[in-house]
Design a protein around this motif. Structure first.
Motif, PDB file in Angstrom:
ATOM      1  N   LYS A   1      -0.224 -71.478 -58.953  1.00 47.01           N
ATOM      2  CA  LYS A   1       0.596 -72.564 -58.411  1.00 47.01           C
ATOM      3  C   LYS A   1       1.681 -71.977 -57.509  1.00 47.01           C
ATOM      4  O   LYS A   1       1.921 -72.476 -56.401  1.00 47.01           O
ATOM      5  CB  LYS A   1       1.241 -73.361 -59.558  1.00 47.01           C
ATOM      6  N   TYR A   2       2.329 -70.917 -57.985  1.00 55.87           N
ATOM      7  CA  TYR A   2       3.385 -70.276 -57.214  1.00 55.87           C
ATOM      8  C   TYR A   2       2.872 -69.845 -55.845  1.00 55.87           C
ATOM      9  O   TYR A   2       3.493 -70.110 -54.811  1.00 55.87           O
ATOM     10  CB  TYR A   2       3.929 -69.054 -57.970  1.00 55.87           C
ATOM     11  N   ARG A   3       1.698 -69.191 -55.856  1.00 54.67           N
ATOM     12  CA  ARG A   3       1.161 -68.646 -54.610  1.00 54.67           C
ATOM     13  C   ARG A   3       0.790 -69.765 -53.640  1.00 54.67           C
ATOM     14  O   ARG A   3       1.023 -69.655 -52.441  1.00 54.67           O
ATOM     15  CB  ARG A   3      -0.035 -67.755 -54.910  1.00 54.67           C
ATOM     16  N   LYS A   4       0.200 -70.845 -54.191  1.00 57.52           N
ATOM     17  CA  LYS A   4      -0.187 -71.965 -53.323  1.00 57.52           C
ATOM     18  C   LYS A   4       1.045 -72.601 -52.683  1.00 57.52           C
ATOM     19  O   LYS A   4       1.052 -72.882 -51.484  1.00 57.52           O
ATOM     20  CB  LYS A   4      -0.946 -73.009 -54.148  1.00 57.52           C
ATOM     21  N   LEU A   5       2.082 -72.836 -53.494  1.00 55.05           N
ATOM     22  CA  LEU A   5       3.287 -73.463 -52.975  1.00 55.05           C
ATOM     23  C   LEU A   5       4.005 -72.537 -52.005  1.00 55.05           C
ATOM     24  O   LEU A   5       4.562 -72.979 -51.007  1.00 55.05           O
ATOM     25  CB  LEU A   5       4.204 -73.876 -54.124  1.00 55.05           C
TER      26      LEU A   5
ATOM     27  N   ASP B   1       3.582 -71.712 -44.544  1.00 54.18           N
ATOM     28  CA  ASP B   1       2.714 -72.313 -43.528  1.00 54.18           C
ATOM     29  C   ASP B   1       3.464 -73.443 -42.828  1.00 54.18           C
ATOM     30  O   ASP B   1       3.406 -73.575 -41.614  1.00 54.18           O
ATOM     31  CB  ASP B   1       1.432 -72.882 -44.155  1.00 54.18           C
ATOM     32  N   ALA B   2       4.165 -74.235 -43.627  1.00 56.83           N
ATOM     33  CA  ALA B   2       4.952 -75.347 -43.081  1.00 56.83           C
ATOM     34  C   ALA B   2       5.990 -74.800 -42.105  1.00 56.83           C
ATOM     35  O   ALA B   2       6.208 -75.353 -41.032  1.00 56.83           O
ATOM     36  CB  ALA B   2       5.622 -76.123 -44.211  1.00 56.83           C
ATOM     37  N   LEU B   3       6.591 -73.661 -42.491  1.00 57.54           N
ATOM     38  CA  LEU B   3       7.591 -73.023 -41.641  1.00 57.54           C
ATOM     39  C   LEU B   3       6.947 -72.580 -40.325  1.00 57.54           C
ATOM     40  O   LEU B   3       7.495 -72.801 -39.239  1.00 57.54           O
ATOM     41  CB  LEU B   3       8.157 -71.813 -42.397  1.00 57.54           C
ATOM     42  N   ASP B   4       5.737 -71.974 -40.452  1.00 57.97           N
ATOM     43  CA  ASP B   4       5.002 -71.555 -39.252  1.00 57.97           C
ATOM     44  C   ASP B   4       4.753 -72.753 -38.344  1.00 57.97           C
ATOM     45  O   ASP B   4       4.865 -72.654 -37.125  1.00 57.97           O
ATOM     46  CB  ASP B   4       3.651 -70.927 -39.640  1.00 57.97           C
ATOM     47  N   GLN B   5       4.387 -73.865 -38.994  1.00 56.91           N
ATOM     48  CA  GLN B   5       4.072 -75.077 -38.233  1.00 56.91           C
ATOM     49  C   GLN B   5       5.317 -75.569 -37.481  1.00 56.91           C
ATOM     50  O   GLN B   5       5.236 -75.920 -36.306  1.00 56.91           O
ATOM     51  CB  GLN B   5       3.597 -76.154 -39.209  1.00 56.91           C
ATOM     52  N   VAL B   6       6.451 -75.539 -38.174  1.00 60.72           N
ATOM     53  CA  VAL B   6       7.705 -75.968 -37.548  1.00 60.72           C
ATOM     54  C   VAL B   6       8.024 -75.069 -36.349  1.00 60.72           C
ATOM     55  O   VAL B   6       8.355 -75.549 -35.262  1.00 60.72           O
ATOM     56  CB  VAL B   6       8.872 -75.952 -38.578  1.00 60.72           C
ATOM     57  N   VAL B   7       7.846 -73.751 -36.551  1.00 59.62           N
ATOM     58  CA  VAL B   7       8.113 -72.790 -35.477  1.00 59.62           C
ATOM     59  C   VAL B   7       7.195 -73.090 -34.293  1.00 59.62           C
ATOM     60  O   VAL B   7       7.624 -73.102 -33.131  1.00 59.62           O
ATOM     61  CB  VAL B   7       7.908 -71.335 -35.986  1.00 59.62           C
ATOM     62  N   GLU B   8       5.903 -73.373 -34.605  1.00 58.06           N
ATOM     63  CA  GLU B   8       4.913 -73.675 -33.566  1.00 58.06           C
ATOM     64  C   GLU B   8       5.315 -74.940 -32.811  1.00 58.06           C
ATOM     65  O   GLU B   8       5.267 -74.976 -31.573  1.00 58.06           O
ATOM     66  CB  GLU B   8       3.531 -73.835 -34.233  1.00 58.06           C
ATOM     67  N   GLU B   9       5.736 -75.961 -33.575  1.00 55.21           N
ATOM     68  CA  GLU B   9       6.153 -77.221 -32.950  1.00 55.21           C
ATOM     69  C   GLU B   9       7.347 -77.007 -32.022  1.00 55.21           C
ATOM     70  O   GLU B   9       7.398 -77.561 -30.916  1.00 55.21           O
ATOM     71  CB  GLU B   9       6.505 -78.256 -34.027  1.00 55.21           C
ATOM     72  N   ILE B  10       8.300 -76.184 -32.464  1.00 48.01           N
ATOM     73  CA  ILE B  10       9.482 -75.896 -31.634  1.00 48.01           C
ATOM     74  C   ILE B  10       9.060 -75.219 -30.331  1.00 48.01           C
ATOM     75  O   ILE B  10       9.504 -75.570 -29.246  1.00 48.01           O
ATOM     76  CB  ILE B  10      10.503 -75.018 -32.422  1.00 48.01           C
TER      77      ILE B  10
ATOM     78  N   ARG C   1      14.597 -68.915 -64.786  1.00 42.74           N
ATOM     79  CA  ARG C   1      14.272 -68.222 -63.536  1.00 42.74           C
ATOM     80  C   ARG C   1      13.014 -68.806 -62.894  1.00 42.74           C
ATOM     81  O   ARG C   1      12.958 -68.977 -61.675  1.00 42.74           O
ATOM     82  CB  ARG C   1      14.113 -66.714 -63.780  1.00 42.74           C
ATOM     83  N   ARG C   2      12.026 -69.165 -63.704  1.00 45.56           N
ATOM     84  CA  ARG C   2      10.832 -69.808 -63.130  1.00 45.56           C
ATOM     85  C   ARG C   2      11.228 -71.165 -62.532  1.00 45.56           C
ATOM     86  O   ARG C   2      10.736 -71.561 -61.472  1.00 45.56           O
ATOM     87  CB  ARG C   2       9.729 -69.970 -64.183  1.00 45.56           C
ATOM     88  N   GLY C   3      12.127 -71.858 -63.217  1.00 48.05           N
ATOM     89  CA  GLY C   3      12.603 -73.149 -62.720  1.00 48.05           C
ATOM     90  C   GLY C   3      13.332 -73.014 -61.388  1.00 48.05           C
ATOM     91  O   GLY C   3      13.148 -73.832 -60.488  1.00 48.05           O
ATOM     92  N   VAL C   4      14.128 -71.955 -61.260  1.00 49.41           N
ATOM     93  CA  VAL C   4      14.861 -71.719 -60.005  1.00 49.41           C
ATOM     94  C   VAL C   4      13.868 -71.505 -58.864  1.00 49.41           C
ATOM     95  O   VAL C   4      14.028 -72.066 -57.772  1.00 49.41           O
ATOM     96  CB  VAL C   4      15.814 -70.500 -60.146  1.00 49.41           C
ATOM     97  N   LEU C   5      12.814 -70.735 -59.124  1.00 52.43           N
ATOM     98  CA  LEU C   5      11.801 -70.503 -58.076  1.00 52.43           C
ATOM     99  C   LEU C   5      11.161 -71.828 -57.666  1.00 52.43           C
ATOM    100  O   LEU C   5      10.999 -72.111 -56.481  1.00 52.43           O
ATOM    101  CB  LEU C   5      10.722 -69.531 -58.576  1.00 52.43           C
ATOM    102  N   GLU C   6      10.831 -72.656 -58.661  1.00 57.56           N
ATOM    103  CA  GLU C   6      10.220 -73.961 -58.352  1.00 57.56           C
ATOM    104  C   GLU C   6      11.187 -74.819 -57.533  1.00 57.56           C
ATOM    105  O   GLU C   6      10.783 -75.540 -56.629  1.00 57.56           O
ATOM    106  CB  GLU C   6       9.801 -74.668 -59.655  1.00 57.56           C
ATOM    107  N   GLN C   7      12.478 -74.713 -57.850  1.00 52.99           N
ATOM    108  CA  GLN C   7      13.495 -75.440 -57.110  1.00 52.99           C
ATOM    109  C   GLN C   7      13.559 -74.950 -55.661  1.00 52.99           C
ATOM    110  O   GLN C   7      13.642 -75.753 -54.726  1.00 52.99           O
ATOM    111  CB  GLN C   7      14.853 -75.265 -57.809  1.00 52.99           C
ATOM    112  N   LEU C   8      13.471 -73.638 -55.478  1.00 53.13           N
ATOM    113  CA  LEU C   8      13.579 -73.064 -54.132  1.00 53.13           C
ATOM    114  C   LEU C   8      12.335 -73.327 -53.284  1.00 53.13           C
ATOM    115  O   LEU C   8      12.392 -73.238 -52.055  1.00 53.13           O
ATOM    116  CB  LEU C   8      13.894 -71.565 -54.201  1.00 53.13           C
ATOM    117  N   TRP C   9      11.198 -73.648 -53.934  1.00 54.70           N
ATOM    118  CA  TRP C   9      10.022 -74.093 -53.166  1.00 54.70           C
ATOM    119  C   TRP C   9      10.397 -75.336 -52.355  1.00 54.70           C
ATOM    120  O   TRP C   9       9.913 -75.546 -51.266  1.00 54.70           O
ATOM    121  CB  TRP C   9       8.870 -74.512 -54.087  1.00 54.70           C
TER     122      TRP C   9
END
Lengths: 121, 121
Positions: A89-93, A99-108, B21-29
């Motif tokens: 889950k961590y890796r996907k998010l 990826d979203a950031l890349d997309q924003v950069v691309e849009e800019i 700490r896992r919760g903080v990471l989820e928050q920062l996503w």
């Protein structure tokens, strides 16, 4: 800050956070072993190894059985499903976020190109 | 037994072994946040949250930047590749080991059946 209510993930990630304990698990994949064998293999005192085995046992990674004076360790029933799911889950998010950031950069970039073209007109 | 030479996996699994700490990471996503925001969200003192952020920062999960009096946290570059690989290897070997065990049990059953047939002859 002390956490009195430790979740399963807390216990298992803590158990995995030590190179010797991960090494013991890898050793037990190859076959059951006594605490004495493991202590020798990892150049450790019997007391030190007992402590590590206790942590692994608490996390469900290892089960032990005493026959006479020898305590034998074997791989426990815990298959790291919950741990794999959390990391997945961590890796996907993480990917989605960057990826979203890349997309924003691309849009800019596209907008800048567009603005440039408009200025040239 | 103190391990002076902690590997990357030691540091990252230790960082993940705490629900806050896992919760903080989820928050920062969801987006960057200041330490003050995070402390409030997790009902924690500023000192407690700073300590957690320090652990996450050391593991490469979080980066922080101070602007004036506010320290903002964002998700770091660590993608948990090594951690996912270790857990994946563990699960595959675990399955292989217990599948092999199933196979041995099956072979024993077949041999017993064979012996039984021979006795009946």
């Amino acid at each position: 800050m002390v956490q009195y209510n430790r979740s399963d993930l807390d216990v298992s990630f803590a158990a995995l956070s030590d190179a010797t304990r991960r090494g013991v698990l890898e050793q037990l994949w190859r076959g059951d072993a006594s605490i004495t064998d493991l202590a020798e293999k990892f150049h450790m005192t019997l007391t030190g190894m007992k402590k590590h085995i206790g942590v692994l046992e608490q996390a469900g990674f290892v089960t032990t059985k005493k026959l006479g004076r020898v305590r034998t360790c074997k791989l426990g029933q815990r298959r790291l499903e919950e741990e794999a799911a959390w990391i997945d889950k961590y890796r996907k998010l993480w990917d989605a976020r960057f990826d979203a950031l890349d997309q924003v950069v691309e849009e800019i970039k596209q907008e800048e190109k567009h603005d440039e073209r408009n200025r040239k007109k």
